[in-house]
Design an enzyme around this catalytic site. Structure first.
Site, short mmCIF file in Angstrom:
data_model
loop_
_atom_site.label_atom_id
_atom_site.label_comp_id
_atom_site.label_asym_id
_atom_site.label_seq_id
_atom_site.Cartn_x
_atom_site.Cartn_y
_atom_site.Cartn_z
N HIS A 142 -22.37 15.52 4.57
CA HIS A 142 -22.39 16.01 3.18
C HIS A 142 -21.42 17.18 3.04
CE1 HIS A 142 -24.00 17.12 -0.74
NE2 HIS A 142 -24.01 18.38 -0.31
N LYS B 183 0.83 -1.20 0.00
CA LYS B 183 0.00 0.00 0.00
C LYS B 183 0.86 1.25 0.00
CE LYS B 183 -2.99 -3.17 0.44
NZ LYS B 183 -2.55 -4.52 0.04
N GLU C 238 -4.80 -15.43 -15.94
CA GLU C 238 -5.72 -15.92 -14.91
C GLU C 238 -6.45 -17.16 -15.41
OE1 GLU C 238 -7.83 -17.05 -12.05
OE2 GLU C 238 -6.57 -15.30 -11.63
N ALA D 195 10.44 -20.95 17.17
CA ALA D 195 9.86 -21.75 18.25
C ALA D 195 9.43 -23.12 17.73
CB ALA D 195 8.67 -21.03 18.86
N ALA E 36 -5.61 -9.80 7.12
CA ALA E 36 -5.02 -9.32 8.37
C ALA E 36 -6.08 -8.90 9.38
CB ALA E 36 -4.08 -8.14 8.08
#
Length: 451
Positions: free
Chosen positions: A437, A48, A201, A111, A312
Site C-alpha cells: 500500500h 508499445k 468492426e 530454411a 508472444a
C-alpha cells in the site's frame, strides 16, 4: 549432428534455443529475417514504444490537471519512429547476445525442411544441409489480408501492421478495418497524435474475446476522444482511399489517407517444406498436444504456427515446455491463465474466463467488481479518470477463474491474477495475501472482499 533444429527466431524459437543451449543441448536456429520475429520487429515492442511516446505527449498536454503546466507542447513524428527503431535494434542485439552466451548456432537465411533420413531431420539453408535429432517449428504468423474487392488496387494506401510501423509521415486520417487488439492499439496511438481515426468492426463490439463490458467501456472512452466506431459493419469494397461498408442494411463510406487492415493473423505453414513431413494440421495451424508434440515423432511446434493462442508470452512458454520435455523435465502447456493486454490509454488486461466464456462453457460462477477509484494510488495518478476491476469466481470451488481490468497500469498488475488462477487459489486464500500500500494492485484484493 545437432540435438535440436529450430526454424524461426521469434519468442517461441529464441526462448527455446536459449533454454536448450543453457541445458547443454547442441542447438541450431534458423531465422530468415530478423531475430526476435514479428513481436520484436513488427509487433509488440515497436507498437508499445510508439504508444508510450503518445502517452507522454498526452500527459504533457493535460499536465495542468496535476498542477504541472507546459507551453507549446508538440511531438516530432520522425523522432518517435526513430526511437522505435533504436529500441528494436537494441533488443534484437540483446537476443543475439543471448544466443551467443548459450552457445546456440544461428543461421540467417530461409530454411527448408528436406525430410527425415536415417541420419535424422535434414534442413537446407543457404546451400548447406543441416541434420538434427529433434525439430522444433516456430514459423509464426502473418497478417491476414481478406479478399476485399479493391484492396489490391489501392497500392500503398493499404497497410498491415508491418507497413504502418514504417510510415515516415503521420496520416491526417486513418481508417482501421478491424477493431481487435492490433487495430485498437494503432487507433489509440494515432488518435493521441491528432489523426482522425475511424474503426470499422464486423462484430457487435470491439476487442472480440475480451470481457464485453470492459470492451464497451474502452470504446466509450475513445469515442469521447474522437474515434468514430462503426460496429456490426461489413466492408464490401475499397475504392482508392475510400472504404465502403454495409451497416444496418444500408451502404456507407468513409475516406482516409491510409487504410489499416487489422482483421487477424494466420499461421505460416507454407514455404518451408512442411509438406515433406506430413504433419497434421488443425484450423489452419500445426496440431500439437499438451507437450507441443506434432503428429510426427520428434517434431514439435510452438508459437503462432499452432494457430491457437497467438501471443508472444504464450509462444515463449510453449518453447519452454518443448525444451523441458527434451531434457527430462515432465511439463505440459496450460492455457487457462494466459493474460491478454491491450496497451491503449487507459490499458485493458484480462486473464481466465470472461462472463461470456463461462456461460458458454456452462460453468456456474459469481461476479464482483469495483471502480479502480477504490485504490488510493489510482486516484493519485489518474486525475479525472476511472476504470474497473472485475473478478469471476467459480461457484463449485470458490476459486478465482477470471480477472478483467480497465485502467492504468493494469498491464503490470495482471500477472498476480494469472498466478492466482494457475494455482487455483480460492477467495479465502486470496484474502490472506498482503498487497503493498498504496498500489493500484490493491484493487484486486478489494474486489475479492466483495464475495
Amino acid at each position: 549432428m545437432y540435438n535440436l533444429l529450430i526454424i524461426g527466431g521469434g519468442p517461441a524459437g529464441y526462448v527455446a534455443a536459449e533454454r536448450a543451449g543453457h541445458e547443454g543441448l547442441n542447438v541450431i536456429l534458423f531465422e530468415k529475417k530478423s531475430m526476435g520475429g514479428v513481436c520484436l520487429n513488427e509487433g509488440c515492442i515497436p507498437t508499445k514504444t510508439m504508444l508510450y511516446s503518445a502517452k507522454i505527449y498526452e500527459n504533457a498536454l493535460f499536465g495542468d490537471k496535476y498542477g504541472v503546466s507546459a507551453e507549446n507542447v508538440r511531438f516530432e513524428y520522425e523522432k518517435i519512429v526513430s526511437r522505435k527503431n533504436k529500441v528494436v535494434r537494441k533488443l534484437v542485439a540483446g537476443v543475439k547476445t543471448k544466443m551467443k552466451v548459450n552457445n546456440v548456432t544461428v543461421v540467417e537465411g530461409e530454411a527448408s525442411i528436406i525430410g527425415k533420413s536415417e541420419k535424422g531431420f535434414e534442413i537446407s539453408c543457404n546451400g548447406e544441409t543441416y541434420v538434427g535429432e529433434k525439430l522444433l517449428i516456430c514459423t509464426g504468423s502473418e497478417a491476414s489480408v481478406p479478399p476485399i474487392p479493391g484492396v489490391a488496387e489501392a497500392g500503398d494506401i493499404i497497410l498491415t501492421n508491418r507497413e504502418i510501423l514504417a510510415l515516415k509521415e503521420q496520416p491526417k486520417s486513418l481508417v482501421v478495418i478491424g477493431g481487435g487488439v492490433i487495430g485498437m492499439e494503432f487507433a489509440s496511438f494515432y488518435n493521441s497524435l491528432g489523426t482522425k481515426v475511424t474503426v470499422i468492426e464486423m462484430l457487435p463490439e470491439i476487442l472480440g474475446g475480451l470481457d464485453l463490458e470492459i470492451s464497451a467501456m474502452l470504446r466509450d472512452i475513445y469515442a469521447k476522444k474522437g474515434i468514430e466506431f462503426n460496429l456490426n459493419a461489413k466492408v464490401t469494397q475499397v475504392e482508392g482511399n475510400k472504404v465502403i461498408f454495409e451497416k444496418d442494411g444500408t451502404s456507407h463510406s468513409v475516406e482516409g489517407d491510409k487504410i489499416l487492415l487489422s482483421v487477424g493473423r494466420r499461421a505460416v505453414t507454407k514455404g518451408f517444406g512442411l509438406e515433406n513431413l506430413n504433419v497434421e494440421l488443425h484450423r489452419g495451424g500445426i496440431k500439437v498436444d499438451e507437450k507441443m508434440r506434432t503428429s510426427v515423432p520428434d517434431v514439435f511446434a510452438a508459437g503462432d504456427v499452432t494457430g491457437f493462442s497467438l501471443l508472444a508470452h504464450t509462444a515463449s512458454r510453449e518453447g519452454e515446455v518443448v525444451v523441458n520435455n527434451l531434457t527430462g523435465k515432465n511439463d505440459t502447456m496450460h492455457y487457462n491463465a494466459i493474460p491478454g493486454v491491450v496497451y491503449t490509454n487507459p490499458e485493458v488486461a484480462g486473464v481466465g474466463e470472461t462472463e461470456e466464456s463461462a456461460k458458454a462453457k456452462g460453468i456456474p460462477f459469481k461476479v464482483a467488481k469495483l471502480p479502480m477509484a477504490y485504490a488510493g494510488r489510482f486516484v493519485a495518478e489518474n486525475e479525472g479518470g476511472n476504470g474497473v476491476c472485475k473478478v469471476i469466481v467459480g461457484e463449485k470451488h470458490n476459486d478465482v477463474i477470471g480477472v478483467h481490468m480497465l485502467g492504468n497500469p493494469c498491464s503490470e498488475m495482471i500477472y498476480g491474477a494469472c498466478m492466482a488462477i494457475e494455482q487455483e487459489m480460492t477467495v479465502e486464500e486470496m484474502k490472506k495475501v498482503v498487497f503493498p500500500h498504496p498500489t493500484v494492485s490493491e484493487i484486486f484484493k478489494e474486489v475479492v472482499f466483495e464475495f
